[in-house]
Design an enzyme around this catalytic site. Structure first.
Site, short mmCIF file in Angstrom:
data_model
loop_
_atom_site.label_atom_id
_atom_site.label_comp_id
_atom_site.label_asym_id
_atom_site.label_seq_id
_atom_site.Cartn_x
_atom_site.Cartn_y
_atom_site.Cartn_z
CG LEU A 1 -1.95 -1.20 1.18
CD1 LEU A 1 -3.02 -1.00 2.24
CD2 LEU A 1 -2.56 -1.43 -0.19
CB SER B 1 14.91 -2.83 2.86
OG SER B 1 13.59 -3.00 2.37
CG LEU C 1 8.59 1.01 11.90
CD1 LEU C 1 7.33 0.16 11.72
CD2 LEU C 1 8.25 2.50 11.80
N GLY D 1 3.97 1.70 7.86
CA GLY D 1 5.05 0.75 8.17
C GLY D 1 4.64 -0.26 9.23
CG ASN E 1 -10.05 -6.49 8.27
OD1 ASN E 1 -10.45 -7.59 8.57
ND2 ASN E 1 -9.06 -6.32 7.41
CE1 TYR F 1 -3.18 -7.32 10.23
CE2 TYR F 1 -1.07 -6.28 10.68
CZ TYR F 1 -2.28 -6.31 10.00
OH TYR F 1 -2.58 -5.32 9.09
CE LYS G 1 -1.15 -2.78 11.78
NZ LYS G 1 -0.30 -1.63 11.40
CB SER H 1 -9.38 -6.94 1.30
OG SER H 1 -9.89 -7.66 2.40
NE ARG I 1 -11.97 -11.52 5.55
CZ ARG I 1 -10.93 -10.69 5.30
NH1 ARG I 1 -10.26 -10.77 4.15
NH2 ARG I 1 -10.55 -9.79 6.21
C1 15L Z 1 -4.69 -6.88 6.51
O1 15L Z 1 -4.63 -6.13 7.47
C2 15L Z 1 -3.47 -7.30 5.76
O2 15L Z 1 -2.39 -6.38 5.96
C3 15L Z 1 -3.76 -7.43 4.28
O3 15L Z 1 -2.64 -8.06 3.66
C4 15L Z 1 -5.01 -8.27 4.04
O4 15L Z 1 -4.79 -9.60 4.49
C5 15L Z 1 -6.20 -7.65 4.80
O5 15L Z 1 -5.88 -7.50 6.17
C6 15L Z 1 -7.49 -8.49 4.70
O6 15L Z 1 -8.15 -8.69 5.75
O7 15L Z 1 -7.83 -8.87 3.57
#
Ligand code: 15L
Length: 273
Positions: free
Chosen positions: A23, A44, A60, A80, A120, A144, A148, A173, A182
């Site tokens: 993104l 990088s 970070l 990031g 999400n 993950y 968030k 997505s 989905r």
């Molecule tokens: C996310 O937060 C991921 O970073 C992205 O790669 C997708 O997997 C997305 O969710 C999703 O739910 O489709």
């Protein structure tokens, strides 16, 4: 890419982190219209800088690098960090320690507006037959999503204590087109991603606002009632891809957790490597 307004609001220096990510790569050429200087950062190599760009590599989790990265930055689009379900250590480094480094640097360097790529997956364990608004409790679907949710709470703290404003984007997505059924609900086109980020950057007063990032899809699980002041208006819709997505996935197993919960495959992804 969108045509920017005739005289867009311009930040003297806008920072884009994660500029080398999927993104970040989409946003890098699009954000130039909203700043005099676009500082682009990644962990990088990023290739040659384009006119109006400054390249500054940074990790970070490295506090000193983040302090240097945030010098003279007026606003940040923070893309990031780890963006998939992974073991705890890399998520701890980038999405927890890295997030604290970013906000401490913003506090000490005087940055006032942050647009944070949340996800999400903060609410991935709500069912696909539920509609979630941004005042409902998080139900993260893995390490993950949990990281968030932490990022959103950190943003709330820095708003309450130090007046740093954040718009936390619970991005769905974001791809060129939906990949499966989905994503008919969760899809966010790249142009709508740009609309969302620009609205989050330029809305006059945001405090700490959470907003879901999806296009104007017929099927939706997310309610942005509490984020109307951001002024986000999606103009694309996953509906044009519906028949292709349904042909690719003609059957849904009602017992599959990935089909029951909004987080999809993330609810089954193992964070233990
Ligand atoms: C996310 O937060 C991921 O970073 C992205 O790669 C997708 O997997 C997305 O969710 C999703 O739910 O489709």
């Amino acid at each position: 890419m969108l045509n920017p307004p005739a005289s867009p609001l311009k930040f003297p220096r806008l920072l884009l982190t994660g500029a080398g990510g999927n993104l970040g790569k989409e946003l890098r050429p699009r954000l130039k219209s909203y700043c005099d200087v676009l500082r682009v950062s990644h962990r990088s190599e990023l290739g040659a800088s384009a006119p109006g760009e400054e390249i500054m590599l940074a990790s970070l989790e490295n506090k000193a690098q983040m302090m240097a990265l945030m010098k003279d930055v007026d606003a940040v689009v923070h893309m990031g960090g780890v963006s998939t379900e992974q073991p705890w250590n890399p998520i701890l480094a980038s999405n927890i320690v890295g997030m604290v480094n970013l906000y401490e640097a913003a506090r000490l360097q005087g940055t006032q507006r942050i647009v944070f790529a949340s996800s999400n997956h903060v609410t991935g364990f709500y069912r696909q037959d539920e509609v979630v608004n941004t005042k409902m409790p998080p139900k993260p679907d893995g390490f993950y999503g949990l990281s968030k949710a932490f990022g959103e709470d950190l943003a709330e703290l820095y708003w309450a204590r130090w007046g740093i404003e954040t718009v936390s984007l619970r991005i769905g997505s974001s791809y060129a087109e939906p990949k499966d059924r989905r994503m008919l609900a969760t899809w966010l086109s790249f142009d709508d991603l740009e609309r969302l980020v620009v609205a989050a950057l330029t809305a006059p007063i945001v405090g700490h606002t959470i907003i879901y990032g999806m296009s104007d899809n017929q099927t939706t699980w997310w309610d942005n009632t509490h984020a109307k002041h951001i002024g986000y208006r999606p103009l694309d819709s996953s509906d044009v891809f519906r028949s292709a997505a349904e042909k690719r996935q003609p059957h849904i197993d009602g017992n599959d957790k990935a089909a029951i919960y909004q987080g999809g495959a993330f609810v089954k992804a193992s964070p233990h490597g």
